[in-house]
Design a protein around this motif. Structure first.
Motif, PDB file in Angstrom:
ATOM      1  N   UNK A 137       0.822  -1.208   0.000  1.00 13.26           N
ATOM      2  CA  UNK A 137       0.000   0.000   0.000  1.00 13.26           C
ATOM      3  C   UNK A 137       0.858   1.261   0.000  1.00 13.26           C
ATOM      4  N   UNK A 138       1.960   1.215   0.756  1.00 10.54           N
ATOM      5  CA  UNK A 138       2.856   2.366   0.862  1.00 10.54           C
ATOM      6  C   UNK A 138       3.763   2.497  -0.342  1.00 10.54           C
ATOM      7  N   UNK A 139       4.179   1.356  -0.904  1.00  9.95           N
ATOM      8  CA  UNK A 139       5.103   1.349  -2.045  1.00  9.95           C
ATOM      9  C   UNK A 139       4.522   0.473  -3.159  1.00  9.95           C
ATOM     10  N   UNK A 140       3.487   0.931  -3.867  1.00  8.17           N
ATOM     11  CA  UNK A 140       2.866   0.101  -4.909  1.00  8.17           C
ATOM     12  C   UNK A 140       3.811  -0.222  -6.065  1.00  8.17           C
ATOM     13  N   UNK A 141       4.868   0.550  -6.206  1.00  2.00           N
ATOM     14  CA  UNK A 141       5.864   0.293  -7.235  1.00  2.00           C
ATOM     15  C   UNK A 141       7.253   0.450  -6.625  1.00  2.00           C
ATOM     16  N   UNK A 142       8.218  -0.232  -7.205  1.00  2.00           N
ATOM     17  CA  UNK A 142       9.576  -0.104  -6.693  1.00  2.00           C
ATOM     18  C   UNK A 142      10.374  -1.376  -6.885  1.00  2.00           C
ATOM     19  N   UNK A 143      11.616  -1.326  -6.417  1.00  3.89           N
ATOM     20  CA  UNK A 143      12.553  -2.418  -6.647  1.00  3.89           C
ATOM     21  C   UNK A 143      12.124  -3.728  -6.001  1.00  3.89           C
ATOM     22  N   UNK A 144      11.436  -3.648  -4.848  1.00  8.31           N
ATOM     23  CA  UNK A 144      11.149  -4.865  -4.090  1.00  8.31           C
ATOM     24  C   UNK A 144       9.656  -5.207  -4.044  1.00  8.31           C
ATOM     25  N   UNK A 145       8.831  -4.431  -4.718  1.00  7.24           N
ATOM     26  CA  UNK A 145       7.383  -4.644  -4.624  1.00  7.24           C
ATOM     27  C   UNK A 145       6.974  -6.003  -5.193  1.00  7.24           C
ATOM     28  N   UNK A 146       7.573  -6.404  -6.301  1.00  6.98           N
ATOM     29  CA  UNK A 146       7.245  -7.710  -6.887  1.00  6.98           C
ATOM     30  C   UNK A 146       7.616  -8.832  -5.924  1.00  6.98           C
ATOM     31  N   UNK A 147       8.781  -8.709  -5.299  1.00  4.73           N
ATOM     32  CA  UNK A 147       9.204  -9.712  -4.306  1.00  4.73           C
ATOM     33  C   UNK A 147       8.237  -9.764  -3.136  1.00  4.73           C
ATOM     34  N   UNK A 148       7.794  -8.594  -2.697  1.00  5.29           N
ATOM     35  CA  UNK A 148       6.856  -8.528  -1.570  1.00  5.29           C
ATOM     36  C   UNK A 148       5.517  -9.163  -1.942  1.00  5.29           C
ATOM     37  N   UNK A 149       5.053  -8.919  -3.163  1.00  2.00           N
ATOM     38  CA  UNK A 149       3.782  -9.527  -3.600  1.00  2.00           C
ATOM     39  C   UNK A 149       3.900 -11.057  -3.632  1.00  2.00           C
ATOM     40  N   UNK A 150       5.025 -11.555  -4.080  1.00  2.00           N
ATOM     41  CA  UNK A 150       5.241 -13.008  -4.101  1.00  2.00           C
ATOM     42  C   UNK A 150       5.253 -13.567  -2.685  1.00  2.00           C
ATOM     43  N   UNK A 151       5.928 -12.876  -1.779  1.00  2.00           N
ATOM     44  CA  UNK A 151       5.962 -13.303  -0.380  1.00  2.00           C
ATOM     45  C   UNK A 151       4.564 -13.295   0.223  1.00  2.00           C
ATOM     46  N   UNK A 152       3.773 -12.286  -0.126  1.00  2.00           N
ATOM     47  CA  UNK A 152       2.406 -12.189   0.396  1.00  2.00           C
ATOM     48  C   UNK A 152       1.589 -13.415   0.010  1.00  2.00           C
ATOM     49  N   UNK A 153       1.672 -13.814  -1.256  1.00  6.71           N
ATOM     50  CA  UNK A 153       0.922 -15.001  -1.697  1.00  6.71           C
ATOM     51  C   UNK A 153       1.392 -16.250  -0.962  1.00  6.71           C
TER      52      UNK A 153
END
Length: 258
Positions: A137-153
């Motif tokens: 929510x705070x960083x919808x885009x950026x270097x680590x957002x894709x990694x964070x989305x994968x971790x969330x799943x």
């Protein structure tokens, strides 16, 4: 004599006047040097320092040259460098937030390796999920957002698995407790039929790796031969779940009150 004084005064004024174009040249050189250093540096804090140096120089130039073409040039450059600084600061914030999430995940993993308590595991998943969702929510885009989305799943999947296992074990335990209460009632009145077996109260606690559940059932029975005899009783049964082995165990301390 008077004319000489006028010429001298004019020269003094002329010499005292600054040349904005010349004054801006070292600032332009500073900008070029800072830009090159920012491009080559991997340290965001160093990048911030270069931005601050340029911003300070541009602020000073604008203060000393409040009007004119070079004032406008400096103001445009100042806006650009302030935006650049904001972007670098956002990168620092993203990295810091990501590092904090990594630490939280590592700590939670360590807890899960030493705990068989499904409530603890599910809470750990919830804490991580909330942190990951906050990051996105705070960083919808950026270097680590894709990694964070994968971790969330991944953590959502783990939570669902823990909940499924716990619900399955709990349901098996609840069925066993009810079956145990009914069996106790039938044993007390062998020639009667069960009309109702209602759960009146349930207490649940966790002791070590075990989940302990105590149920109180209100049982109503009717005589099977004449059908005129009615029996009402309270039966308390206690069993549990060994979370480390996923085994349902039976306690023999059953009490019956009529």
């Amino acid at each position: 004599m008077k004319a000489t004084k006028i010429v001298i005064s004019f020269l003094i004024v002329l010499l005292s006047c600054s040349n904005p174009e010349e004054d801006y040249k070292p600032i332009q050189q500073l900008q070029n040097s800072a830009e090159q250093s920012i491009q080559s540096s991997g340290d965001d804090n160093v990048k911030l320092k270069f931005c601050d140096d340029v911003i300070k120089a541009l602020d000073e130039f604008i203060k000393n040259n409040p009007k004119g073409e070079w004032n406008a040039t400096a103001k445009s450059a100042l806006q650009s460098w302030r935006i650049k600084r904001v972007l670098i600061q956002e990168s620092i914030d993203r990295k810091l937030d990501f590092d904090n999430i990594q630490k939280l995940q590592d700590a939670t993993e360590a807890i899960m390796q030493h705990s068989t308590d499904y409530a603890v595991r599910i809470k750990g998943c919830n804490d991580i999920i909330n942190s990951l969702q906050t990051y996105i929510s705070k960083h919808p885009e950026g270097d680590w957002t894709t990694t964070v989305r994968t971790s969330l799943m991944s953590w959502e999947s783990r939570k669902a698995t823990f909940e499924q296992v716990l619900n399955s074990l709990s349901n098996r335990l609840y069925i066993q407790l009810k079956t145990q209460a009914i069996a106790e009632a039938k044993n007390a009145h062998k020639l009667s039929n069960i009309e109702e077996a209602r759960l009146d109260k349930r207490d649940q606690s966790t002791v070590g790796a075990n989940i302990l559940v105590t149920d109180i059932y209100a049982i109503r029975m009717r005589g099977a031969i004449l059908g005129s005899h009615i029996f009402k009783m309270k039966i308390t049964v206690s069993d549990g779940i060994d979370q480390s082995t996923k085994h349902i165990f039976v306690n023999d301390n059953v009490t019956l009150e009529e």
